[in-house]
Design a protein around this motif. Structure first.
Motif, mmCIF file in Angstrom:
data_model
loop_
_atom_site.group_PDB
_atom_site.id
_atom_site.type_symbol
_atom_site.label_atom_id
_atom_site.label_comp_id
_atom_site.label_asym_id
_atom_site.label_seq_id
_atom_site.Cartn_x
_atom_site.Cartn_y
_atom_site.Cartn_z
ATOM 1 N N ASP A 4 0.831 -1.201 0.000
ATOM 2 C CA ASP A 4 0.000 0.000 0.000
ATOM 3 C C ASP A 4 0.870 1.258 0.000
ATOM 4 O O ASP A 4 0.551 2.254 -0.666
ATOM 5 C CB ASP A 4 -0.916 -0.007 1.220
ATOM 6 C CG ASP A 4 -2.290 0.545 0.911
ATOM 7 O OD1 ASP A 4 -2.690 0.522 -0.269
ATOM 8 O OD2 ASP A 4 -2.950 1.010 1.842
ATOM 9 N N GLU A 5 1.970 1.220 0.756
ATOM 10 C CA GLU A 5 2.891 2.364 0.796
ATOM 11 C C GLU A 5 3.527 2.586 -0.579
ATOM 12 O O GLU A 5 3.648 3.732 -1.037
ATOM 13 C CB GLU A 5 3.977 2.129 1.847
ATOM 14 C CG GLU A 5 3.477 2.190 3.289
ATOM 15 C CD GLU A 5 4.593 1.963 4.291
ATOM 16 O OE1 GLU A 5 5.774 1.975 3.878
ATOM 17 O OE2 GLU A 5 4.290 1.767 5.475
ATOM 18 N N VAL A 6 3.912 1.495 -1.230
ATOM 19 C CA VAL A 6 4.490 1.605 -2.567
ATOM 20 C C VAL A 6 3.455 2.160 -3.540
ATOM 21 O O VAL A 6 3.732 3.059 -4.340
ATOM 22 C CB VAL A 6 4.998 0.230 -3.056
ATOM 23 C CG1 VAL A 6 5.438 0.306 -4.517
ATOM 24 C CG2 VAL A 6 6.140 -0.252 -2.172
ATOM 25 N N ASP A 7 2.239 1.628 -3.452
ATOM 26 C CA ASP A 7 1.185 2.029 -4.373
ATOM 27 C C ASP A 7 0.798 3.495 -4.186
ATOM 28 O O ASP A 7 0.417 4.172 -5.145
ATOM 29 C CB ASP A 7 -0.041 1.143 -4.183
ATOM 30 C CG ASP A 7 -1.119 1.422 -5.210
ATOM 31 O OD1 ASP A 7 -0.870 1.176 -6.401
ATOM 32 O OD2 ASP A 7 -2.198 1.917 -4.827
ATOM 33 N N ALA A 8 0.904 3.988 -2.967
ATOM 34 C CA ALA A 8 0.582 5.396 -2.705
ATOM 35 C C ALA A 8 1.500 6.323 -3.500
ATOM 36 O O ALA A 8 1.121 7.437 -3.850
ATOM 37 C CB ALA A 8 0.685 5.687 -1.214
ATOM 38 N N CYS A 9 2.711 5.844 -3.790
ATOM 39 C CA CYS A 9 3.676 6.645 -4.552
ATOM 40 C C CYS A 9 3.600 6.379 -6.055
ATOM 41 O O CYS A 9 3.752 7.295 -6.861
ATOM 42 C CB CYS A 9 5.097 6.363 -4.066
ATOM 43 S SG CYS A 9 5.395 6.803 -2.340
ATOM 44 N N THR A 10 3.357 5.118 -6.432
ATOM 45 C CA THR A 10 3.428 4.744 -7.843
ATOM 46 C C THR A 10 2.063 4.569 -8.506
ATOM 47 O O THR A 10 1.954 4.674 -9.734
ATOM 48 C CB THR A 10 4.200 3.431 -8.011
ATOM 49 O OG1 THR A 10 3.445 2.363 -7.389
ATOM 50 C CG2 THR A 10 5.575 3.520 -7.350
ATOM 51 N N ALA A 11 1.021 4.265 -7.708
ATOM 52 C CA ALA A 11 -0.338 4.002 -8.221
ATOM 53 C C ALA A 11 -0.350 2.860 -9.238
ATOM 54 O O ALA A 11 -1.228 2.797 -10.109
ATOM 55 C CB ALA A 11 -0.946 5.264 -8.822
ATOM 56 N N GLU A 12 0.594 1.942 -9.127
ATOM 57 C CA GLU A 12 0.686 0.846 -10.091
ATOM 58 C C GLU A 12 -0.099 -0.397 -9.654
ATOM 59 O O GLU A 12 -0.800 -1.011 -10.457
ATOM 60 C CB GLU A 12 2.154 0.471 -10.319
ATOM 61 C CG GLU A 12 2.952 1.542 -11.049
ATOM 62 C CD GLU A 12 4.405 1.151 -11.247
ATOM 63 O OE1 GLU A 12 4.762 0.034 -10.848
ATOM 64 O OE2 GLU A 12 5.165 1.951 -11.811
ATOM 65 N N LEU A 13 0.028 -0.766 -8.395
ATOM 66 C CA LEU A 13 -0.554 -2.031 -7.946
ATOM 67 C C LEU A 13 -2.083 -1.994 -7.963
ATOM 68 O O LEU A 13 -2.727 -3.028 -8.168
ATOM 69 C CB LEU A 13 -0.049 -2.375 -6.542
ATOM 70 C CG LEU A 13 1.452 -2.664 -6.439
ATOM 71 C CD1 LEU A 13 1.857 -2.903 -4.997
ATOM 72 C CD2 LEU A 13 1.819 -3.866 -7.303
ATOM 73 N N ARG A 14 -2.658 -0.826 -7.754
ATOM 74 C CA ARG A 14 -4.124 -0.720 -7.737
ATOM 75 C C ARG A 14 -4.743 -1.075 -9.088
ATOM 76 O O ARG A 14 -5.930 -1.373 -9.170
ATOM 77 C CB ARG A 14 -4.545 0.681 -7.312
ATOM 78 C CG ARG A 14 -4.219 1.771 -8.310
ATOM 79 C CD ARG A 14 -4.519 3.154 -7.782
ATOM 80 N NE ARG A 14 -3.642 3.526 -6.666
ATOM 81 C CZ ARG A 14 -3.705 4.698 -6.045
ATOM 82 N NH1 ARG A 14 -4.604 5.593 -6.421
ATOM 83 N NH2 ARG A 14 -2.883 4.977 -5.060
#
Length: 217
Positions: free
Chosen positions: A71-81
Motif C-alpha cells: 500500500d505504501e508503494v502504491d501510494a507513490c506509484t499508483a501501479e498495484l491498484r
C-alpha cells in the motif's frame, strides 16, 4: 439479530491480508468485497452497502487486497491498484479460504466489486465458477477484465450511475462480451461515486436482492 464481528488476517500466498468479517447468526450467504483503486476495506460506500447486506442475512468480508507495505508503494506509484491479475489472484485465494475455513459456515459465496475491484471480481469469478455464486459491480470497470469476461459463468449485475456516461459505455461493451450471464442496470441521477441522495441506497437494495436471489443452495 445476533451478529459476530471480527478482524482477521487472511493468508494468501506470501501475503496476510487484513479483513473485517461481519456475520449474522445464520447467514444465508457471504459476500466478499473488492474495493476500487486507491481505496481500502474502510471505504464508507462499501461499508454502507455491507451493512445493508447484513440486514438481509448476508455475511460480509471487507478486505485490503494489498499488504501495508504494498500500500505504501502504491501510494507513490499508483501501479498495484491497477494490477488486475494480482488483485484477482488474491480475491480467488480469499474465496478458497472462505470455502475451506468456512467462517460463515457452508454457505454460498458472492463477490461485490467497485471500480477496478469489479474487474478483479470478474476475473476471480471466471476462475472460481464452482465457488462463486453471484457478482455485483458498482460503478465498475468490467472492461479491465479483458478476455476473462467471456469466461464468466456467474450471474453478474452491473450497476452504473446514470450520469456516469463513459462508464456506462464501458459496461455496455463488457455486457456484450458476457452475454446472458450479465445484466446492466442504470441508477438515474447518480454519478460515479453514487454520492447523490438515495443513490447508494438503491445500489444496496438491488445488490441485496441480486445476492439473496442467486446465492441459494
Amino acid at each position: 439479530m445476533d451478529e459476530q464481528r471480527s478482524t482477521v488476517a487472511i493468508p494468501v500466498g506470501d501475503a496476510r491480508l487484513p479483513a473485517d468479517l461481519m456475520l449474522p447468526a445464520q447467514p444465508v450467504g457471504v459476500v466478499l468485497f473488492a474495493h476500487g483503486s486507491g481505496s481500502s476495506r474502510h471505504s464508507p460506500r462499501n461499508v454502507a452497502v455491507a451493512r445493508a447486506l447484513n440486514d438481509r442475512g448476508l455475511g460480509t468480508v471487507l478486505v485490503d487486497l494489498l499488504t501495508p507495505t504494498e500500500d505504501e508503494v502504491d501510494a507513490c506509484t499508483a501501479e498495484l491498484r491497477f494490477d488486475i491479475g494480482l488483485l484477482a489472484s488474491r480475491l480467488a485465494g480469499i474465496v478458497d479460504w472462505l470455502a475451506v475455513q468456512r467462517p460463515a459456515g457452508d454457505v454460498p459465496i458472492g463477490l461485490f466489486g467497485a471500480s477496478t475491484g469489479a474487474a478483479a471480481a470478474l476475473v476471480a469469478a471466471s476462475s472460481r465458477a464452482d465457488r462463486v455464486g453471484a457478482v455485483v459491480s458498482r460503478g465498475g470497470r468490467p472492461d479491465l477484465a479483458e478476455e476473462a469476461l467471456a469466461q464468466v459463468r456467474t450471474p453478474t449485475l452491473l450497476l452504473v450511475g446514470g450520469l456516469d456516461e463513459e462508464v456506462i459505455t464501458l459496461n455496455e461493451r463488457a455486457l456484450a462480451e458476457m452475454g446472458e450471464t450479465g445484466e446492466l442496470r442504470v441508477i438515474p441521477g447518480a454519478t460515479h461515486l453514487f454520492e447523490e441522495p438515495g443513490t447508494l441506497e438503491q445500489v444496496a437494495d438491488q445488490a441485496g436482492t441480486w445476492f439473496t436471489t442467486h446465492l441459494k443452495r
